[in-house]
Structure formats: structure tokens, C-alpha cells
Design a protein around this motif. Sequence first.
Motif, mmCIF file in Angstrom:
data_model
loop_
_atom_site.group_PDB
_atom_site.id
_atom_site.type_symbol
_atom_site.label_atom_id
_atom_site.label_comp_id
_atom_site.label_asym_id
_atom_site.label_seq_id
_atom_site.Cartn_x
_atom_site.Cartn_y
_atom_site.Cartn_z
ATOM 1 N N THR A 265 67.669 94.469 39.363
ATOM 2 C CA THR A 265 68.599 95.497 39.841
ATOM 3 C C THR A 265 68.323 96.857 39.201
ATOM 4 O OG1 THR A 265 70.182 94.793 38.166
ATOM 5 C CG2 THR A 265 70.416 93.831 40.372
ATOM 6 N N THR A 266 67.119 97.015 38.677
ATOM 7 C CA THR A 266 66.735 98.280 38.041
ATOM 8 C C THR A 266 65.407 98.767 38.629
ATOM 9 O OG1 THR A 266 65.385 97.321 36.260
ATOM 10 C CG2 THR A 266 67.772 97.454 35.868
ATOM 11 N N VAL A 267 65.011 99.947 38.215
ATOM 12 C CA VAL A 267 63.741 100.506 38.677
ATOM 13 C C VAL A 267 62.547 99.752 38.087
ATOM 14 C CG1 VAL A 267 64.682 102.796 39.123
ATOM 15 C CG2 VAL A 267 63.718 102.281 36.867
ATOM 16 N N GLU A 268 62.795 98.862 37.158
ATOM 17 C CA GLU A 268 61.713 98.048 36.591
ATOM 18 C C GLU A 268 61.068 97.164 37.653
ATOM 19 O OE1 GLU A 268 61.058 94.623 33.175
ATOM 20 O OE2 GLU A 268 62.864 95.851 33.087
ATOM 21 N N ALA A 269 61.825 96.792 38.668
ATOM 22 C CA ALA A 269 61.316 95.927 39.752
ATOM 23 C C ALA A 269 60.613 96.808 40.783
ATOM 24 C CB ALA A 269 62.453 95.142 40.386
ATOM 25 N N LYS A 270 59.368 97.115 40.550
ATOM 26 C CA LYS A 270 58.604 97.999 41.446
ATOM 27 C C LYS A 270 58.506 97.436 42.860
ATOM 28 C CE LYS A 270 57.480 100.846 38.128
ATOM 29 N NZ LYS A 270 58.685 101.179 37.417
ATOM 30 N N ARG A 271 58.472 96.130 42.974
ATOM 31 C CA ARG A 271 58.429 95.479 44.287
ATOM 32 C C ARG A 271 59.750 94.742 44.552
ATOM 33 N NH1 ARG A 271 52.819 94.106 46.526
ATOM 34 N NH2 ARG A 271 54.178 93.825 48.310
ATOM 35 N N GLY A 272 60.817 95.276 44.000
ATOM 36 C CA GLY A 272 62.138 94.677 44.149
ATOM 37 C C GLY A 272 62.589 94.596 45.594
ATOM 38 N N TYR A 273 62.295 95.638 46.367
ATOM 39 C CA TYR A 273 62.683 95.630 47.779
ATOM 40 C C TYR A 273 61.961 94.498 48.513
ATOM 41 C CZ TYR A 273 63.578 97.210 52.524
ATOM 42 O OH TYR A 273 63.981 97.275 53.836
ATOM 43 N N ASP A 274 60.669 94.357 48.273
ATOM 44 C CA ASP A 274 59.889 93.290 48.910
ATOM 45 C C ASP A 274 60.416 91.909 48.511
ATOM 46 O OD1 ASP A 274 58.207 95.188 50.089
ATOM 47 O OD2 ASP A 274 56.844 95.166 48.372
ATOM 48 N N PHE A 275 60.723 91.759 47.225
ATOM 49 C CA PHE A 275 61.245 90.472 46.770
ATOM 50 C C PHE A 275 62.629 90.219 47.356
ATOM 51 C CE2 PHE A 275 63.577 87.784 43.736
ATOM 52 C CZ PHE A 275 62.817 86.631 43.849
ATOM 53 N N GLY A 276 63.484 91.250 47.389
ATOM 54 C CA GLY A 276 64.813 91.099 47.964
ATOM 55 C C GLY A 276 64.744 90.679 49.422
ATOM 56 N N TYR A 277 63.819 91.296 50.177
ATOM 57 C CA TYR A 277 63.667 90.939 51.584
ATOM 58 C C TYR A 277 63.178 89.493 51.714
ATOM 59 C CZ TYR A 277 62.189 90.902 56.426
ATOM 60 O OH TYR A 277 62.028 90.574 57.750
ATOM 61 N N ALA A 278 62.163 89.133 50.943
ATOM 62 C CA ALA A 278 61.640 87.758 50.990
ATOM 63 C C ALA A 278 62.716 86.755 50.574
ATOM 64 C CB ALA A 278 60.409 87.633 50.094
ATOM 65 N N LEU A 279 63.536 87.125 49.595
ATOM 66 C CA LEU A 279 64.621 86.255 49.153
ATOM 67 C C LEU A 279 65.648 86.085 50.273
ATOM 68 C CD1 LEU A 279 65.613 84.720 46.613
ATOM 69 C CD2 LEU A 279 66.981 86.753 46.089
ATOM 70 N N GLY A 280 65.983 87.169 50.951
ATOM 71 C CA GLY A 280 66.921 87.080 52.075
ATOM 72 C C GLY A 280 66.384 86.229 53.203
ATOM 73 N N VAL A 281 65.100 86.397 53.508
ATOM 74 C CA VAL A 281 64.478 85.580 54.561
ATOM 75 C C VAL A 281 64.530 84.106 54.175
ATOM 76 C CG1 VAL A 281 62.272 85.048 55.683
ATOM 77 C CG2 VAL A 281 63.014 87.426 55.468
ATOM 78 N N ALA A 282 64.212 83.801 52.926
ATOM 79 C CA ALA A 282 64.236 82.409 52.461
ATOM 80 C C ALA A 282 65.666 81.866 52.390
ATOM 81 C CB ALA A 282 63.558 82.300 51.098
ATOM 82 N N ASP A 283 66.609 82.710 52.023
ATOM 83 C CA ASP A 283 68.005 82.288 51.866
ATOM 84 C C ASP A 283 68.724 82.165 53.212
ATOM 85 O OD1 ASP A 283 70.163 81.497 50.269
ATOM 86 O OD2 ASP A 283 70.893 83.549 50.024
ATOM 87 N N ARG A 284 68.123 82.674 54.250
ATOM 88 C CA ARG A 284 68.707 82.607 55.601
ATOM 89 C C ARG A 284 69.048 81.159 55.966
ATOM 90 N NH1 ARG A 284 64.683 85.087 59.582
ATOM 91 N NH2 ARG A 284 65.342 86.941 58.481
ATOM 92 N N SER A 285 68.133 80.241 55.655
ATOM 93 C CA SER A 285 68.349 78.832 56.016
ATOM 94 C C SER A 285 69.503 78.201 55.237
ATOM 95 C CB SER A 285 67.074 78.026 55.776
ATOM 96 O OG SER A 285 66.762 78.001 54.399
ATOM 97 N N LYS A 286 69.877 78.804 54.128
ATOM 98 C CA LYS A 286 70.989 78.294 53.314
ATOM 99 C C LYS A 286 72.286 79.052 53.609
ATOM 100 C CE LYS A 286 68.321 75.761 50.492
ATOM 101 N NZ LYS A 286 68.405 74.371 50.254
ATOM 102 N N GLY A 287 72.254 79.939 54.602
ATOM 103 C CA GLY A 287 73.451 80.692 54.949
ATOM 104 C C GLY A 287 73.734 81.839 53.990
ATOM 105 N N PHE A 288 72.697 82.372 53.372
ATOM 106 C CA PHE A 288 72.816 83.497 52.437
ATOM 107 C C PHE A 288 73.744 83.158 51.269
ATOM 108 C CE2 PHE A 288 71.507 85.385 56.458
ATOM 109 C CZ PHE A 288 70.384 86.090 56.046
ATOM 110 N N LEU A 289 73.553 81.982 50.715
ATOM 111 C CA LEU A 289 74.400 81.528 49.608
ATOM 112 C C LEU A 289 74.233 82.367 48.338
ATOM 113 C CD1 LEU A 289 74.160 77.638 49.899
ATOM 114 C CD2 LEU A 289 76.087 79.122 50.479
ATOM 115 N N LEU A 290 73.101 83.029 48.190
ATOM 116 C CA LEU A 290 72.873 83.818 46.982
ATOM 117 C C LEU A 290 73.590 85.167 47.011
ATOM 118 C CD1 LEU A 290 69.054 83.204 46.403
ATOM 119 C CD2 LEU A 290 70.974 82.259 45.103
ATOM 120 N N LEU A 291 74.096 85.569 48.147
ATOM 121 C CA LEU A 291 74.680 86.903 48.291
ATOM 122 C C LEU A 291 75.740 87.239 47.239
ATOM 123 C CD1 LEU A 291 74.759 89.565 49.829
ATOM 124 C CD2 LEU A 291 76.382 88.506 51.404
#
Length: 168
Positions: free
Chosen positions: A74-100
Motif C-alpha cells: 500500500t506504499t510507493v515501495e510496490a513499483k508493480r503494485g498496480y499489476d499485482f493488485g490487478y492480478a490479485l483481483g483477477v485471481a480472487d474473482r473466482s472466490k467472490g473477491f473475498l480479499l477485498l
Amino acid sequence: MPEELRRSWESLRDDIAPRDYPSLMKRYVALDLLFDKFDDEERYVDQAQPRIAELARRAVEAPDLLGPELHWLTTVEAKRGYDFGYALGVADRSKGFLLLPTLIQAQRESLGRENESVFFLGGYFRALHHTDESSFEQVLAYGYVNLIRDPSIQVVDLIESAYFYYVR
């Protein structure tokens, strides 16, 4: 480069390459290396993206892996944070976005930090939006309900920032 020398270098690389989840997260999500942008023939290929998607899939299957990483995602340290967040959302889709709820709480905890960033949550929201726009509206409603309960939370500003700047 002679084949034997190349194999020797690849063996050394494999020996020192990170293998545990936290190290792989730091390698592929915290860093955005030019080295990852090209293949062996110097063609532009994002070699890190499949690894980021795999890390996201692993986090959805074992959410305990993600917990220790949230403080820097959740900081600027995650240079590819947006990419990871998107991939996490795509993967979490099948679980109904339980990580939200966990992700919103982590982002909430980063509020006010000098280096806070909504890139990670914005990527996750992009996946949520691509799945079902009404789901995002439910998330926004969740933010407003929490704002009514505790006006100091700033959840609505957080959600709207992540959504409007990084999804639209």
C-alpha cells in the motif's frame, strides 16, 4: 557466449534466485527492472507479469501469505503494485473477491503515511470493475456506510481515489 558457459551462469542464477514467497514478492512486485522487460533475443516481453500472476494466484489460495506483505504493498515501495493488485483481483474473482475487506483495511492503515499509494488497491478495483461494475458500486456503498459510522476513516476518499484514477 559458449553453451557451457551460459549453462554455468544459469545454474548460478538459479542457485541465488529467491524462492520463498516474501522474497519473490520483493523481487517481482517491489522492483520494476528493465532486465524483466526483454527476453534473451532482446525483444520486448514483460517476463515479470506471469510471475506476478502466479504470486497473486498463490495469495488467493493461501491468504496468510499476503498478510505480511500488505504493509508495503500500500506504499510507493510496490513499483508493480498496480499489476499485482490487478492480478490479485483477477485471481480472487473466482472466490467472490473475498480479499477485498482485508485490502481496504490494509489501505486504510496506510492512510497518512508519507509514502502511501493506492496503486495496489486501484489494480484490484480494476479487476472488480471488469467483472461486474455493480460490485464496485457495492464497495462504494460500503465505504459510505463506514463513513457514517466513523467520519475519521476516510474510506470513501480512499475508494474513490483508487477507482477513479486507476480504473477509469
